[in-house]
Design an enzyme around this catalytic site. Structure first.
Site, PDB file in Angstrom:
ATOM      1  N   GLU A   1       0.902  -1.129   0.050  1.00 37.50           N
ATOM      2  CA  GLU A   1       0.069  -0.005  -0.030  1.00 37.50           C
ATOM      3  C   GLU A   1       0.849   1.100   0.079  1.00 37.50           C
ATOM      4  OE1 GLU A   1      -2.235  -2.958   2.799  1.00 37.50           O
ATOM      5  OE2 GLU A   1      -0.135  -2.876   2.191  1.00 37.50           O
TER       6      GLU A   1
ATOM      7  N   CYS B   1      -2.803  -4.204   7.068  1.00 27.57           N
ATOM      8  CA  CYS B   1      -2.063  -4.237   8.515  1.00 27.57           C
ATOM      9  C   CYS B   1      -2.750  -3.037   9.335  1.00 27.57           C
ATOM     10  CB  CYS B   1      -0.798  -4.399   8.529  1.00 27.57           C
ATOM     11  SG  CYS B   1       0.171  -3.028   8.243  1.00 27.57           S
TER      12      CYS B   1
ATOM     13  N   TRP C   1      22.499 -39.453 -10.962  1.00 24.89           N
ATOM     14  CA  TRP C   1      21.397 -38.593 -11.480  1.00 24.89           C
ATOM     15  C   TRP C   1      20.078 -39.375 -11.786  1.00 24.89           C
ATOM     16  CZ3 TRP C   1      21.954 -34.056  -9.035  1.00 24.89           C
ATOM     17  CH2 TRP C   1      23.184 -33.485  -8.823  1.00 24.89           C
TER      18      TRP C   1
ATOM     19  N   ARG D   1      13.590 -24.311  -4.253  1.00 31.92           N
ATOM     20  CA  ARG D   1      14.287 -23.893  -3.140  1.00 31.92           C
ATOM     21  C   ARG D   1      14.395 -22.232  -3.077  1.00 31.92           C
ATOM     22  NH1 ARG D   1      19.634 -27.810  -3.127  1.00 31.92           N
ATOM     23  NH2 ARG D   1      18.348 -29.800  -2.904  1.00 31.92           N
TER      24      ARG D   1
END
Length: 329
Positions: free
Chosen positions: A53, A78, A184, A198
């Site tokens: 905001e 908030c 792999w 991640r």
């Protein structure tokens, strides 16, 4: 209502730009509209930085127009002092007459208080526009505040015939040296995708045996710059800390999740071995699963965990696949 949904959809686009950067705060975007035109917009960019905001208000060149404008925001403004002042005070100060909100903030420090303050100040407030979409965007934040635990993402890779790991040799044998080889399962594109995950989440967890046997880095090296906090789950405190750059958690699964909650961890990737992953599956403590299936077959190995759900969608990437499961309960 169609116009309100249109502008709230724009706030969601803006809010998503903060993914991986604002936790433990929520993802928030804001748009200020005057005479059906955007005169200011912004989003929460980093934890501790100005809220959406504030950025939207500061982007308005002619501040006098705020007195005749509508503020659209995907989450209730908030009403408390944290790293920054309350956004409700700014809205009242700028005499913005109308605020359209996607959903109420589940944080007990806010939860309806911001809406009440605005209405008490004579500001028109419209609630629950694109509510489901807003809820989904902040699913990590909402889970943390409503279920008092992190949002849990299980992730593993397996071969076409269901193996997730090689058979470990007897480590009492001095000739045993499986950690010197890499096996792999997926292609490079899926490995980049895994590092993108991640980059977006707060923390990553493995079991003690995975740390001891495989010594994984659990870092993001292929996508973006955010690094998840790394945790190791130990059933008992007798396990030694073999890597001081990891944080250690002890106890049963509920105790581990409570420790993470106390440390303000809103989202968690579980990348452990079969034992750790199966514990989360059996306890029904997960929100999403990403199952990566490589285009290889092994003659033997450790079978991947079993999940008794149908996948919700499938993503094909260069001949390999990601199966995505979403728990709706």
């Amino acid at each position: 209502m169609i116009a309100e949904e249109f502008w709230i959809s724009r706030t969601l686009q803006l809010a998503a730009l903060g993914l991986g950067k604002v936790q433990p705060n929520p993802l928030v975007g804001a748009v200020i509209v005057y005479n059906e035109h955007i005169i200011g917009e912004g989003f929460h960019q980093h934890y501790g930085s100005p809220h959406a905001e504030v950025n939207a208000v500061n982007a308005v060149e002619n501040q006098e127009l705020l007195k005749e404008s509508t503020l659209y925001v995907n989450l209730e403004p908030c009403a408390h002092f944290g790293k920054t002042p309350p956004c409700t005070s700014l809205i009242i100060e700028k005499h913005i007459p109308k605020v359209v909100i996607g959903m109420q903030d589940p944080n007990e420090k806010v939860r309806g208080k911001g809406i009440k303050i605005l209405r008490d100040a004579g500001i028109e407030v419209v609630e629950n526009v694109l509510y489901k979409e807003c809820l989904n965007l902040n699913r990590r934040f909402n889970t943390f505040h409503t279920k008092k635990r992190p949002y849990i993402i299980l992730k593993w890779a397996q071969t076409k015939n269901g193996f997730m790991d090689i058979l470990k040799c007897d480590r009492r044998d001095v000739a045993c040296n499986t950690t010197s080889k890499k096996y792999w399962i997926t292609n490079e594109a899926l490995r980049v995708w895994a590092h993108k995950l991640r980059n977006e989440e707060q923390a990553i967890l493995v079991g003690y045996n995975t740390l001891k046997n495989d010594n994984p880095q659990l870092t993001n090296r292929l996508y973006g710059s955010n690094q998840p906090r790394r945790f190791v789950w130990c059933d008992e405190r007798k396990h030694e800390n073999i890597n001081n750059s990891f944080s250690y958690l002890y106890g049963n699964i509920e105790e581990v999740l409570f420790q993470l909650y106390e440390q303000n961890t809103q989202s968690l990737i579980v990348e452990g071995g079969k034992k750790t992953l199966q514990k989360f599956i059996d306890a029904e403590l997960w929100d999403e699963v990403f199952l990566l299936v490589g285009n290889v077959k092994w003659e033997e190995g450790v079978y991947a965990p079993k999940i008794l759900y149908n996948y919700d969608n499938k993503i094909d990437i260069e001949g390999e696949a990601i199966y995505h499961f979403i728990k709706t309960k």
